[in-house]
Design an enzyme around this catalytic site. Structure first.
Site, PDB file in Angstrom:
ATOM      1  N   ASN A   9       0.864  -1.181   0.000  1.00 56.54           N
ATOM      2  CA  ASN A   9       0.000   0.000   0.000  1.00 56.54           C
ATOM      3  C   ASN A   9       0.899   1.229   0.000  1.00 56.54           C
ATOM      4  O   ASN A   9       1.483   1.577   1.019  1.00 56.54           O
ATOM      5  CB  ASN A   9      -0.892  -0.038   1.254  1.00 56.54           C
ATOM      6  CG  ASN A   9      -1.766   1.199   1.380  1.00 56.54           C
ATOM      7  OD1 ASN A   9      -1.862   1.998   0.462  1.00 56.54           O
ATOM      8  ND2 ASN A   9      -2.397   1.359   2.542  1.00 56.54           N
ATOM      9  N   LYS A  11       0.099   4.247  -0.313  1.00 53.07           N
ATOM     10  CA  LYS A  11      -0.553   5.439   0.244  1.00 53.07           C
ATOM     11  C   LYS A  11      -0.243   6.659  -0.648  1.00 53.07           C
ATOM     12  O   LYS A  11      -0.169   6.516  -1.864  1.00 53.07           O
ATOM     13  CB  LYS A  11      -0.120   5.648   1.697  1.00 53.07           C
ATOM     14  CG  LYS A  11      -0.313   4.382   2.535  1.00 53.07           C
ATOM     15  CD  LYS A  11      -0.152   4.590   4.004  1.00 53.07           C
ATOM     16  CE  LYS A  11      -0.331   3.251   4.719  1.00 53.07           C
ATOM     17  NZ  LYS A  11      -0.313   3.351   6.153  1.00 53.07           N
ATOM     18  N   HIS A  96      -9.734   1.389   4.458  1.00 54.10           N
ATOM     19  CA  HIS A  96      -8.484   1.589   5.200  1.00 54.10           C
ATOM     20  C   HIS A  96      -8.756   2.530   6.374  1.00 54.10           C
ATOM     21  O   HIS A  96      -9.539   3.476   6.256  1.00 54.10           O
ATOM     22  CB  HIS A  96      -7.405   2.173   4.278  1.00 54.10           C
ATOM     23  CG  HIS A  96      -6.050   2.105   4.917  1.00 54.10           C
ATOM     24  ND1 HIS A  96      -5.650   3.015   5.853  1.00 54.10           N
ATOM     25  CD2 HIS A  96      -5.034   1.209   4.800  1.00 54.10           C
ATOM     26  CE1 HIS A  96      -4.432   2.687   6.284  1.00 54.10           C
ATOM     27  NE2 HIS A  96      -4.039   1.590   5.652  1.00 54.10           N
ATOM     28  N   GLU A  98      -7.154   4.895   7.526  1.00 56.86           N
ATOM     29  CA  GLU A  98      -6.900   6.314   7.234  1.00 56.86           C
ATOM     30  C   GLU A  98      -8.088   6.932   6.505  1.00 56.86           C
ATOM     31  O   GLU A  98      -8.429   8.096   6.721  1.00 56.86           O
ATOM     32  CB  GLU A  98      -5.599   6.445   6.415  1.00 56.86           C
ATOM     33  CG  GLU A  98      -4.379   6.154   7.294  1.00 56.86           C
ATOM     34  CD  GLU A  98      -3.199   5.528   6.576  1.00 56.86           C
ATOM     35  OE1 GLU A  98      -3.107   5.622   5.339  1.00 56.86           O
ATOM     36  OE2 GLU A  98      -2.353   4.928   7.273  1.00 56.86           O
ATOM     37  N   GLU A 168      -6.012  -4.840  10.110  1.00 51.40           N
ATOM     38  CA  GLU A 168      -4.953  -3.864  10.398  1.00 51.40           C
ATOM     39  C   GLU A 168      -5.260  -3.122  11.692  1.00 51.40           C
ATOM     40  O   GLU A 168      -5.975  -2.106  11.675  1.00 51.40           O
ATOM     41  CB  GLU A 168      -4.855  -2.844   9.257  1.00 51.40           C
ATOM     42  CG  GLU A 168      -4.542  -3.463   7.908  1.00 51.40           C
ATOM     43  CD  GLU A 168      -3.927  -2.436   6.975  1.00 51.40           C
ATOM     44  OE1 GLU A 168      -2.816  -2.679   6.509  1.00 51.40           O
ATOM     45  OE2 GLU A 168      -4.545  -1.383   6.740  1.00 51.40           O
ATOM     46  N   GLY A 174       2.069   2.058  10.806  1.00 51.51           N
ATOM     47  CA  GLY A 174       3.057   3.129  10.698  1.00 51.51           C
ATOM     48  C   GLY A 174       3.707   3.490  12.022  1.00 51.51           C
ATOM     49  O   GLY A 174       4.381   4.509  12.129  1.00 51.51           O
ATOM     50  N   SER A 214       2.885  -2.364  10.267  1.00 51.44           N
ATOM     51  CA  SER A 214       4.325  -2.486  10.487  1.00 51.44           C
ATOM     52  C   SER A 214       4.893  -3.862  10.135  1.00 51.44           C
ATOM     53  O   SER A 214       5.761  -4.375  10.834  1.00 51.44           O
ATOM     54  CB  SER A 214       4.684  -2.091  11.924  1.00 51.44           C
ATOM     55  OG  SER A 214       4.301  -0.750  12.168  1.00 51.44           O
ATOM     56  N   GLY A 235       2.558  -1.207   4.288  1.00 55.70           N
ATOM     57  CA  GLY A 235       2.680   0.208   3.936  1.00 55.70           C
ATOM     58  C   GLY A 235       4.139   0.580   3.738  1.00 55.70           C
ATOM     59  O   GLY A 235       4.738   0.340   2.691  1.00 55.70           O
TER      60      GLY A 235
HETATM   61  P1  PGA Z   1       2.489   0.171   7.628  1.00 58.12           P
HETATM   62  O1  PGA Z   1       1.061   0.419   6.955  1.00 58.12           O
HETATM   63  O2  PGA Z   1       3.008  -1.145   7.071  1.00 58.12           O
HETATM   64  O3  PGA Z   1       3.333   1.332   7.245  1.00 58.12           O
HETATM   65  O4  PGA Z   1       2.252   0.059   9.113  1.00 58.12           O
HETATM   66  C1  PGA Z   1       0.165  -0.623   6.735  1.00 58.12           C
HETATM   67  C2  PGA Z   1      -1.103  -0.096   6.108  1.00 58.12           C
HETATM   68  O5  PGA Z   1      -1.580   0.956   6.522  1.00 58.12           O
HETATM   69  O6  PGA Z   1      -1.659  -0.708   5.184  1.00 58.12           O
END
Ligand code: PGA
Length: 252
Positions: A9, A11, A96, A98, A168, A174, A214, A235
């Protein structure tokens, strides 16, 4: 057999050149005979170039990070599913955390998107997961159950074949803090049993459930070795070709 999936992803990151370079690296290094399906979820404006680039590779797919539920119309700035289909996009990430948090996407809005995507024969990567305070209060199973029941569980078993779930936990996205393999397994088993209850055992056994939050080269193998973890939605670590490739290769 459930599909093993490594999804990146991106983003809101990378320029077009950087994105193409990354996709080229993955497509050159990927074992095309492997059973692992690789998906790159990229910003809308790069989707056409990426789908042209990766089109011939059977286990490399491009996904949009969102879509609008309506087929067309006066929705300035939005992207409709037929537009995605017209550039050969077959996967869309929705829900997601976000998008839920910063763009007010409710379970009801996501249900509309799910229905529109199903109707248009698209594959859905549906994200769910709880915030930290819910985890601390031990409400995480109920929280995720509600997200899935409200937006997804109304589908028929046949429609559900188009669905991939990504669990998630928001506190792990993140942050560098990953759910432990046992925490991931426990939630994935819960999700699979919920699907079994609502849609039958066969659907539950064939639905891929990805873990996100992560995921890194250092923890991917252990996470992916858990019984109900069928891969990852990645991500930060998907923005580097070598990191993402070692995650892709982490399935034992
Ligand atoms: P991250 O994000 O691997 O940076 O934690 C995962 C995601 O939001 O899909």
């Amino acid at each position: 057999m459930r599909q093993k999936i490594a999804a990146g992803n991106w983003k809101m990151n990378l320029t077009l050149d950087e994105g193409l370079q990354l996709a080229r690296y993955i497509s050159n290094e990927l074992d095309i005979y492997s059973d692992t399906q690789v998906i790159l979820a990229a910003p809308y404006v790069y989707l056409k170039s990426l789908s042209d680039l990766t089109f011939p590779i059977r286990n490399l797919h491009i996904a949009a990070q969102n879509c609008h539920a309506k087929e067309s119309g006066a929705y300035t700035g939005e992207i409709a599913i037929p537009m995605l289909k017209s550039i050969n996009i077959e996967y869309v990430v929705i829900g997601h955390s976000e998008r839920r948090a910063y763009f007010n996407e409710s379970n009801a809005i996501l249900k509309e998107k799910v229905d529109a995507l199903i109707e248009q024969d698209m594959n859905i990567i549906f994200c769910c997961g709880e915030p930290l305070e819910v985890r601390k209060a031990e409400g995480h199973f109920d929280y995720v159950t509600e997200q899935l029941e409200a937006s997804l569980c109304h589908l028929s078993p046949k429609q559900f074949k188009q669905v991939i779930i990504a669990y998630e936990p928001i506190w792990a996205i993140g942050t560098g803090e990953t759910a432990s393999p046992d925490q991931a397994q426990e939630m994935h088993a819960h999700i699979r049993s919920l699907i079994g209850e609502k849609l039958g055992r066969e659907v539950a056994e064939s639905t891929s459930i990805l873990y996100g939050g992560s995921v890194k080269p250092a923890n991917a193998q252990e996470l992916f070795s858990m019984n109900d973890v069928d891969g990852g939605l990645v991500g930060g670590a998907s923005l580097s070709g070598s990191s993402f490739l070692s995650i892709i290769n982490a399935f034992s």
